[in-house]
Design an enzyme around this catalytic site. Sequence first.
Site, PDB file in Angstrom:
ATOM      1  N   HIS A 127       1.076  -0.917   0.080  1.00  0.00           N
ATOM      2  CA  HIS A 127       0.136  -0.200   0.194  1.00  0.00           C
ATOM      3  C   HIS A 127       0.955   1.215   0.131  1.00  0.00           C
ATOM      4  O   HIS A 127       0.773   1.914   0.942  1.00  0.00           O
ATOM      5  CB  HIS A 127      -1.084   0.174   1.173  1.00  0.00           C
ATOM      6  CG  HIS A 127      -1.997   0.955   1.055  1.00  0.00           C
ATOM      7  ND1 HIS A 127      -3.409   0.521   1.478  1.00  0.00           N
ATOM      8  CD2 HIS A 127      -2.362   2.026   0.620  1.00  0.00           C
ATOM      9  CE1 HIS A 127      -4.374   1.346   1.150  1.00  0.00           C
ATOM     10  NE2 HIS A 127      -3.629   2.534   0.778  1.00  0.00           N
ATOM     11  N   ASN A 171      -2.420  -2.181  -3.570  1.00  0.00           N
ATOM     12  CA  ASN A 171      -3.302  -1.283  -3.377  1.00  0.00           C
ATOM     13  C   ASN A 171      -3.538  -0.228  -4.415  1.00  0.00           C
ATOM     14  O   ASN A 171      -2.387   0.524  -4.745  1.00  0.00           O
ATOM     15  CB  ASN A 171      -3.109  -0.490  -1.942  1.00  0.00           C
ATOM     16  CG  ASN A 171      -4.524   0.448  -1.816  1.00  0.00           C
ATOM     17  OD1 ASN A 171      -5.645   0.020  -1.649  1.00  0.00           O
ATOM     18  ND2 ASN A 171      -4.288   1.587  -1.812  1.00  0.00           N
ATOM     19  N   GLU A 172      -4.328  -0.196  -5.231  1.00  0.00           N
ATOM     20  CA  GLU A 172      -4.475   0.737  -6.146  1.00  0.00           C
ATOM     21  C   GLU A 172      -3.327   1.322  -7.151  1.00  0.00           C
ATOM     22  O   GLU A 172      -2.784   2.384  -7.015  1.00  0.00           O
ATOM     23  CB  GLU A 172      -4.945   2.270  -5.609  1.00  0.00           C
ATOM     24  CG  GLU A 172      -6.465   1.899  -4.894  1.00  0.00           C
ATOM     25  CD  GLU A 172      -6.885   3.157  -4.335  1.00  0.00           C
ATOM     26  OE1 GLU A 172      -6.397   4.107  -4.451  1.00  0.00           O
ATOM     27  OE2 GLU A 172      -8.197   3.097  -4.081  1.00  0.00           O
ATOM     28  N   TYR A 300     -15.095   5.883  -4.455  1.00  0.00           N
ATOM     29  CA  TYR A 300     -15.603   6.930  -3.481  1.00  0.00           C
ATOM     30  C   TYR A 300     -16.369   7.807  -4.283  1.00  0.00           C
ATOM     31  O   TYR A 300     -17.313   8.574  -3.711  1.00  0.00           O
ATOM     32  CB  TYR A 300     -14.112   7.863  -3.038  1.00  0.00           C
ATOM     33  CG  TYR A 300     -13.404   6.932  -2.207  1.00  0.00           C
ATOM     34  CD1 TYR A 300     -13.428   7.141  -1.090  1.00  0.00           C
ATOM     35  CD2 TYR A 300     -12.437   6.025  -2.652  1.00  0.00           C
ATOM     36  CE1 TYR A 300     -12.863   6.292   0.050  1.00  0.00           C
ATOM     37  CE2 TYR A 300     -11.624   5.281  -1.918  1.00  0.00           C
ATOM     38  CZ  TYR A 300     -11.872   5.335  -0.595  1.00  0.00           C
ATOM     39  OH  TYR A 300     -10.890   4.791   0.502  1.00  0.00           O
ATOM     40  N   GLU A 360     -12.835  -0.770  -0.364  1.00  0.00           N
ATOM     41  CA  GLU A 360     -12.847   0.536   0.209  1.00  0.00           C
ATOM     42  C   GLU A 360     -13.802   1.628  -0.143  1.00  0.00           C
ATOM     43  O   GLU A 360     -14.450   1.416  -1.548  1.00  0.00           O
ATOM     44  CB  GLU A 360     -11.479   1.542  -0.265  1.00  0.00           C
ATOM     45  CG  GLU A 360     -10.340   0.833   0.666  1.00  0.00           C
ATOM     46  CD  GLU A 360      -8.960   2.014   0.241  1.00  0.00           C
ATOM     47  OE1 GLU A 360      -9.359   3.012  -0.216  1.00  0.00           O
ATOM     48  OE2 GLU A 360      -7.973   1.434   0.507  1.00  0.00           O
ATOM     49  N   TRP A 406     -13.579   2.591   4.324  1.00  0.00           N
ATOM     50  CA  TRP A 406     -12.389   3.476   4.733  1.00  0.00           C
ATOM     51  C   TRP A 406     -12.624   4.751   5.478  1.00  0.00           C
ATOM     52  O   TRP A 406     -13.243   5.682   4.939  1.00  0.00           O
ATOM     53  CB  TRP A 406     -11.405   3.829   3.335  1.00  0.00           C
ATOM     54  CG  TRP A 406     -10.416   4.509   3.509  1.00  0.00           C
ATOM     55  CD1 TRP A 406     -10.222   6.198   3.811  1.00  0.00           C
ATOM     56  CD2 TRP A 406      -9.255   4.024   3.936  1.00  0.00           C
ATOM     57  NE1 TRP A 406      -8.950   6.433   4.329  1.00  0.00           N
ATOM     58  CE2 TRP A 406      -8.047   5.136   4.032  1.00  0.00           C
ATOM     59  CE3 TRP A 406      -8.416   2.700   3.557  1.00  0.00           C
ATOM     60  CZ2 TRP A 406      -6.859   4.726   4.184  1.00  0.00           C
ATOM     61  CZ3 TRP A 406      -7.430   2.522   3.960  1.00  0.00           C
ATOM     62  CH2 TRP A 406      -6.348   3.678   4.052  1.00  0.00           C
ATOM     63  N   GLU A 413      -3.759  11.340   5.794  1.00  0.00           N
ATOM     64  CA  GLU A 413      -4.232  11.477   4.376  1.00  0.00           C
ATOM     65  C   GLU A 413      -3.112  11.633   3.272  1.00  0.00           C
ATOM     66  O   GLU A 413      -3.407  12.465   2.363  1.00  0.00           O
ATOM     67  CB  GLU A 413      -5.524  11.924   4.382  1.00  0.00           C
ATOM     68  CG  GLU A 413      -6.296  12.016   2.945  1.00  0.00           C
ATOM     69  CD  GLU A 413      -6.586  10.658   2.388  1.00  0.00           C
ATOM     70  OE1 GLU A 413      -6.825   9.512   2.927  1.00  0.00           O
ATOM     71  OE2 GLU A 413      -6.586  10.503   1.048  1.00  0.00           O
TER      72      GLU A 413
HETATM   73  C1  BGC Z   1      -6.442   4.829  -0.429  1.00  0.00           C
HETATM   74  C2  BGC Z   1      -6.279   5.121   0.694  1.00  0.00           C
HETATM   75  C3  BGC Z   1      -6.694   6.690   1.064  1.00  0.00           C
HETATM   76  C4  BGC Z   1      -8.216   6.704   0.504  1.00  0.00           C
HETATM   77  C5  BGC Z   1      -8.720   8.170   0.596  1.00  0.00           C
HETATM   78  C6  BGC Z   1      -7.598   5.421  -1.434  1.00  0.00           C
HETATM   79  O1  BGC Z   1      -7.384   5.966  -2.661  1.00  0.00           O
HETATM   80  O2  BGC Z   1      -6.033   3.465  -0.867  1.00  0.00           O
HETATM   81  O3  BGC Z   1      -4.985   5.018   1.428  1.00  0.00           O
HETATM   82  O4  BGC Z   1      -6.412   7.215   2.173  1.00  0.00           O
HETATM   83  O5  BGC Z   1      -8.198   6.192  -0.776  1.00  0.00           O
HETATM   84  O6  BGC Z   1      -8.164   8.959  -0.272  1.00  0.00           O
END
Ligand code: BGC
Length: 450
Positions: A127, A171-172, A300, A360, A406, A413
């Site tokens: 990550h 991760n991403e 998100y 997440e 998340w 952040e």
């Molecule tokens: C990531 C996290 C991050 C979250 C909010 C995701 O892109 O995996 O590490 O804190 O989004 O930005």
Amino acid sequence: MNKDFNLNSQDFENDFVWGVSTAAYQIEGAYNVHDKGPSIWDEFTTKKGTVFQGQHAQKTCDFYNNFETDILLMKTMNIKHFRLSLAWSRILPNGCGTVSREGIAFYNRVIDFCLECGVTPWVTLYHWDLPLALQQKGGWVNRDIINWFEEYATVCAKEFGDRVKHWMVLNEPMVFTGAGYFLGVHAPGSTGLKNFLPAVHHAVLCQAVGGRVLRNIVPNASIGTTFSCSQITPYKNTPKDIEAAKKADALLNRLFIEPALGLGYPVDAVPVLKRLENYQKPGDETKAIFDFDFIGVQNYTREVVKHSYFVPYIQAKIVKASQRDVKNTLMDWEVYPPSIYNMIAQFSKYEGVKKILITENGAAFTDLVMDGKVNDLERLQYLQSYIKQVHKAKEDGYNVGGYFIWTFTDNFEWAEGYRPRFGLVYTDFTTQERIVKYSGKWFKEFLGNT
Ligand code: BGC
């Protein structure tokens, strides 16, 4: 309260996984205990102008010392699944070579304590916190990363695979290659195609290498990897904006999953990706393939995209939520619940995707402590409206097996520092006090004590 929300966790099937997600660098602190090596984020945060107000994560939530309190709190909140990542430079201080027994011992304590508390650990190998020693040799741009990553994955699988049965490789990758090796706004702060393209290709290969290592060493493992993804909407219904949206979709949603499924890179939509060939060796296309047990979808928001002559290579740009008069979060991300449904649908279309987990989802809003309480109604509404869409996706027959919020405690952040708080639990970064927010209390009730 959201009057339209009348679900509880029993409305999903019994083996649906509910959890919280975190990452090592964002929560652990203890950046230099024992023989831990520095990571690229330890260095990046010391550079001027990289992170909001010069903040860093040397201490952050001090999970390194507080893990028992935090895991016990999870237990009292009925949270039974905990997604965490391992800090590569805590395990191999130089990225390869000598293994740190102290680093291994720390993760053994965390894993054992989770299991003692009835909390299942879901572990991400990478990550974003690459050992600095490897970055000094080029990091993700150097093809040797494949061997370094294989060594690291092997150590983790052998040390923890007897107890950890749920793994995620990366991760991403789009975020750590895009923000870290193209835009330079994340560690290591590299820019341009000459860094981005090799980093992408090597991340794609490592994604599969990690999967194979885990498959070979850990019996009965459930193995996934995670992708950031957002529904892409053209700003206007014009051919140019539609074309721009297609390009953004290829970059943000297709670039890493398609090679893993044997479909190659989406050069059809983004011709500049053809230059990835400069970094490919014979046989790479096959080496990029791995049959993941699940795909971690991390959603998100949605992105609205318009054509722009000024953006090189893709002629496309994102129109921020604040420019569109829509409800947004502190990250300036639009609150748009159907995006999570549409991403589940989009990823489900791939024949090779067997199962999806939302690894997440969450939101940052301004949180105020009043009389020892945090009344975060906006976050509560956000979570409920997204969970509703996940439920709808299940009802419509998509194979979604879990949902992780998340995040657990407010944490570091990345380039935004400590300003955006995403937690179900408020962190006072001076005293390390934790306050369960209203959303956290709701999540506890929602999960129930079953
Ligand atoms: C990531 C996290 C991050 C979250 C909010 C995701 O892109 O995996 O590490 O804190 O989004 O930005």
